[in-house]
Enzyme design. Structure first.
Site, PDB file in Angstrom:
ATOM      1  N   GLY A  48      12.812 -40.587-121.891  1.00 48.96           N
ATOM      2  CA  GLY A  48      13.766 -39.568-121.446  1.00 48.96           C
ATOM      3  C   GLY A  48      14.986 -39.536-122.339  1.00 48.96           C
ATOM      4  O   GLY A  48      14.911 -39.741-123.561  1.00 48.96           O
ATOM      5  N   SER A  49      16.137 -39.315-121.724  1.00 49.00           N
ATOM      6  CA  SER A  49      17.368 -39.104-122.502  1.00 49.00           C
ATOM      7  C   SER A  49      17.842 -40.333-123.256  1.00 49.00           C
ATOM      8  O   SER A  49      18.728 -40.229-124.114  1.00 49.00           O
ATOM      9  CB  SER A  49      18.488 -38.616-121.579  1.00 49.00           C
ATOM     10  OG  SER A  49      18.262 -37.283-121.197  1.00 49.00           O
ATOM     11  N   THR A  50      17.299 -41.518-122.963  1.00 48.44           N
ATOM     12  CA  THR A  50      17.716 -42.695-123.728  1.00 48.44           C
ATOM     13  C   THR A  50      17.280 -42.602-125.184  1.00 48.44           C
ATOM     14  O   THR A  50      17.732 -43.393-126.014  1.00 48.44           O
ATOM     15  CB  THR A  50      17.137 -43.988-123.106  1.00 48.44           C
ATOM     16  OG1 THR A  50      15.713 -43.881-123.024  1.00 48.44           O
ATOM     17  CG2 THR A  50      17.715 -44.224-121.720  1.00 48.44           C
ATOM     18  N   ASP A  87      16.155 -35.410-116.862  1.00 53.10           N
ATOM     19  CA  ASP A  87      15.287 -34.922-117.923  1.00 53.10           C
ATOM     20  C   ASP A  87      14.064 -34.268-117.293  1.00 53.10           C
ATOM     21  O   ASP A  87      13.486 -34.781-116.340  1.00 53.10           O
ATOM     22  CB  ASP A  87      14.820 -36.084-118.808  1.00 53.10           C
ATOM     23  CG  ASP A  87      15.996 -36.817-119.418  1.00 53.10           C
ATOM     24  OD1 ASP A  87      16.939 -36.140-119.822  1.00 53.10           O
ATOM     25  OD2 ASP A  87      15.964 -38.055-119.459  1.00 53.10           O
TER      26      ASP A  87
END
Length: 605
Positions: free
Chosen positions: A305-307, A603
Site C-alpha cells: 500500500g502507501s508505505t 489505499d
C-alpha cells in the site's frame, strides 16, 4: 647220557610270555597318538591365539565391549547484551533391553508404575520389540526422576545422559529462535540456520558391560567430544519484550487476526527485534499449530500500500523531473478515472506538491507521478530497494516477495504500483528499504548476528535520501495521516499504509492491512521500525490509527534503552526547508501548530 633235565632260564622281570615286539609297537602307537594330540592342541592354540585372535577378540568384545556416545551440550544463544535466549539443560532418558526385561517380567508392574504407564501396555510394547537390544521407554526425564527408576535395579533397564533445550523468553522470541527436536537438532528459525555451529560433535568411548548391561569399566576414548559453539544475536531482549507487549495489546484492542513488528539498526542492518503474533511456546511445542509457528515477518507477503510511496518518490527525485516542492500535482476531485479504473483518495486534496502527496498519502498524486516516470527507472528503483528479492538474511524459509519485470507492466498496472498494489513484500523487506533511506541511501543485508560483517551498497544518492526523510517528517505533522506516531523530544519520519486485502475474487472491501514504517530520530537516523496489523475488526483499521501508536511506544522505549540522545526537545515537529510544502499548496502551518484531526489514508487497488 646225562641224568639232568634241561631247565629253561627264567623270564626277565615285568615281561610276560608272548609279549615280544608287538607290545613295543603298541607303546609306540600310544606315544604317537599322545604326540599327535599334543600337536593338535598346540596347533589349535596357535590358531586361536595367533591366526584367528582378532576374530575371537571381536566376538568376545561384541558380548561385553560396547561403544557409547559421549553427549555434548548444544551452544547457548545469547542476545546482544549477553542475556541467554536458548540454553541446554542435562536430562536422562530411560531405555531397555526388551528380552532381559521380559525374562524378569514379574518386575514389569513395578517398572510401569515408576514410568507412569499401564503395565500390560508396557509388556506388549517390549514383546513387540523383543528382537532388539535397545528401546527407549522415556525420553528427557529430570535426572533425579530417572535415577529413581534406575535405583530399582530392574534387569535390562538403563539410563542415557542427554540434553534438552530450554527457552527462557518462551513465546516472546519463539519465531526468531525456532526450536529443536527431541534429539536436540534445530528444526526452525536460527536453531535450524545455525544447527551445525550450535550442535557440536558428540564423542564416543568404549566400555565393558556385564551381562546386565551395566558399565563396569571404561576402556578408551574413541573420539573426543566437541561441544557446540555459542551464538550471540543482534536481538535486544528488552526491545523484543517491549515490541511483544505493545503488539499483543493492539491485537486485542482492535481484534486483529495477526501482526508483526521489525526493528532494525540503521547503521548495521542488525535486527534488534522481530515479533509475530499469534505465537507459541517453544518449551511445549506439541501444543502449538503450524500457523502459530510461522515467522510472518519473513515468510508471509503483503501488498505494501502507501508505505511504498517513499520508494516511488526516490525514483521521482532521482529522475530529475521532481523536487520536494515541484511540480504541482493536480488531485482535484479526489478521483482520476484512468483506463476505466477509478483511482481515488479519501478526500479532495486539490493541488499538491510531491511532499504533499506523501503527507496526505494521495493515491491520485502517486499514480500521476508514476505515469510521468520512465518505466525502466521506476522498476530498477523498486528492485534496488529489495522489492521482489530476498534480503539474504540467512533465515530459513524467507520469502522473496514478487515484483513483475518492468517491461511487462501495463499502464494501469504501473499506475497502481505507484501506491503499493500489484507487488508483494515481506515486513523485513519493507523495513530494510526504509533503513536504506535512513542510512543515506546505503543498503545493508539484514542480519540476526551481532557484529556480523554484511554487505553494503549505495542505492540512491545521500541527497535524495535526505530529501525523502524530510518529506516523510511531514507525515507526523498537522493535517497528516500519522500524528500518533510522534515521540516526545524526538523527530520522526515515516509513512502509513492502509491496504485492502486480496481474496480469490479480487479485493475484500471489508478486510485491511494496517501498516506504519518509520525512522527515528529523523535528524540523525538510528532505528527503523515497521508495524503491520492484519485485519483489524474493531474500531479503526487505518495504519495511522492502528499501527502508528504501536510504533511510537516501541521506538520511544527503544531509543531510551539504547541511550539515543533527543534531537527535538520541546518540539513535536522539526520543520525546516520543507515546512509548508508538506500539505496543500500555500499551506504553511507554524512549527508549533496544534494537532489537527488528521485525515486518514485508505489505499484502494
Amino acid at each position: 647220557m646225562s641224568w639232568r633235565k634241561h631247565i629253561s632260564p627264567p623270564h626277565p622281570p615285568g615281561r610276560r610270555r608272548g609279549a615280544g615286539p608287538s607290545a613295543r609297537r603298541r607303546m609306540v602307537v600310544v606315544v604317537g597318538l599322545l604326540g599327535l594330540a599334543a600337536t593338535g592342541l598346540m596347533a589349535r592354540a596357535f590358531d586361536l591365539q595367533v591366526v584367528r585372535k582378532q576374530f575371537y577378540q571381536r566376538q568376545g568384545d561384541a558380548r561385553f565391549l560396547r561403544e557409547m556416545p559421549i553427549p555434548v551440550s548444544r551452544g547457548t544463544i545469547f542476545d546482544r547484551n549477553g542475556e541467554p535466549l536458548a540454553v541446554s539443560t542435562p536430562v536422562m532418558s530411560i531405555w531397555a533391553n526388551p528380552s532381559e526385561v521380559l525374562d524378569n517380567d514379574e518386575r514389569i508392574p513395578q517398572l510401569a508404575q515408576a514410568l507412569g504407564v499401564n503395565a500390560d501396555e508396557l509388556k506388549s510394547r517390549l514383546a513387540q520389540r523383543s528382537d532388539r537390544e535397545f528401546v527407549y521407554l522415556r525420553r528427557q526425564m529430570a535426572p533425579e526422576a530417572a535415577q529413581a527408576i534406575l535405583d530399582l535395579g530392574i534387569p535390562g533397564i538403563n539410563g542415557q545422559r542427554e540434553f534438552k533445550r530450554f527457552y527462557p523468553s518462551g513465546e516472546v522470541t519463539a519465531h526468531v529462535l525456532g526450536f529443536t527436536n527431541i534429539d536436540d537438532r534445530g528444526q526452525e528459525g536460527l536453531e535450524l540456520a545455525y544447527d551445525d555451529w550450535l550442535s557440536g560433535k558428540p564423542g564416543a568411548k568404549r566400555v565393558i558391560r556385564d551381562r546386565m548391561g551395566h558399565v563396569v569399566e571404561d576402556v578408551e576414548q574413541v573420539r573426543a567430544p566437541k561441544p557446540g559453539q555459542n551464538l550471540t544475536l543482534s536481538i535486544d531482549r528488552r526491545i523484543q519484550f517491549l515490541a511483544y507487549s505493545e503488539l499483543k495489546s493492539t491485537l486485542e484492542k482492535f481484534q486483529a487476526d495477526s501482526g508483526s513488528i521489525v526493528v532494525l539498526d540503521v547503521k548495521t542492518g542488525e535486527v534488534l527485534a522481530m515479533v509475530n503474533l499469534p505465537t507459541y511456546n517453544p518449551n511445549a511445542i506439541n501444543g502449538s499449530k503450524p500457523s502459530q509457528r510461522r515467522n510472518r515477518a519473513m515468510t508471509d507477503v503483503l501488498e505494501p500500500g502507501s508505505t511504498v510511496k517513499p520508494i516511488l518518490m526516490a525514483a521521482a527525485l532521482s529522475s530529475g523531473k521532481f523536487t520536494p516542492t515541484s511540480p504541482i500535482i493536480d488531485t482535484t476531485g479526489g478521483h482520476w478515472f484512468f483506463q476505466g479504473h477509478d483511482i481515488h483518495d479519501t478526500h479532495n486534496y486539490g493541488l499538491l506538491t510531491p511532499t504533499g502527496v506523501i503527507t496526505k498519502s494521495s493515491n491520485v498524486g502517486a499514480a500521476h507521478i508514476a505515469m510521468q516516470l520512465d518505466t525502466g527507472l521506476m522498476y530498477d528503483t523498486y528492485r534496488a530497494f529489495g522489492l521482489g528479492n530476498s534480503t539474504d538474511s540467512g533465515f530459513p524459509g524467507e520469502a522473496s516477495g514478487h515484483l513483475r519485470i518492468g517491461r511487462d507492466w501495463r499502464p494501469l498496472e504501473k499506475a497502481i504500483l505507484g501506491y503499493g498494489y500489484g507487488l508483494n513484500v515481506t515486513v523485513l523487506q519493507l523495513a530494510n528499504a526504509y533503513a536504506t533511506i535512513a542510512d543515506g541511501g546505503v543498503m545493508h543485508s539484514p542480519t540476526f548476528i551481532k557484529g556480523n560483517d554484511n554487505s553494503a551498497k549505495q542505492i540512491i544518492s545521500p541527497e535524495v535520501a535526505h530529501e525523502l526523510i524530510r518529506m516523510m517528517e511531514t507525515v507526523t505533522g498537522p493535517g497528516s495521516t500519522a500524528p500518533q506516531a510522534r515521540i516526545a523530544n524526538y523527530s520522526v519520519a515515516g509513512k502509513t499504509g492502509t491496504a485492502h486485502k486480496a481474496n480469490a475474487g479480487g479485493y475484500d472491501k471489508s478486510s485491511y492491512t494496517a501498516a506504519f514504517a518509520g525512522i527515528v530520530p529523523a535528524s540523525n537516523p538510528r532505528l527503523v521500525g515497521v508495524v503491520v496489523v492484519d485485519n483489524p475488526q474493531k474500531g479503526s483499521y487505518y495504519g495511522g490509527m492502528v499501527s502508528a501508536p504501536v510504533f511510537a511506544k516501541v521506538m520511544d522505549g527503544a531509543l531510551r534503552l539504547l541511550d539515543v540522545p533527543p534531537d527535538n526537545i520541546g518540539r513535536w515537529y522539526v520543520g525546516g526547508p520543507l515546512q509548508g510544502a508538506g500539505g496543500l499548496v500555500g499551506s504553511q502551518p507554524p512549527v508549533d501548530a496544534p494537532i489537527d484531526d488528521a485525515p486518514v489514508d485508505e489505499d484502494t487497488p
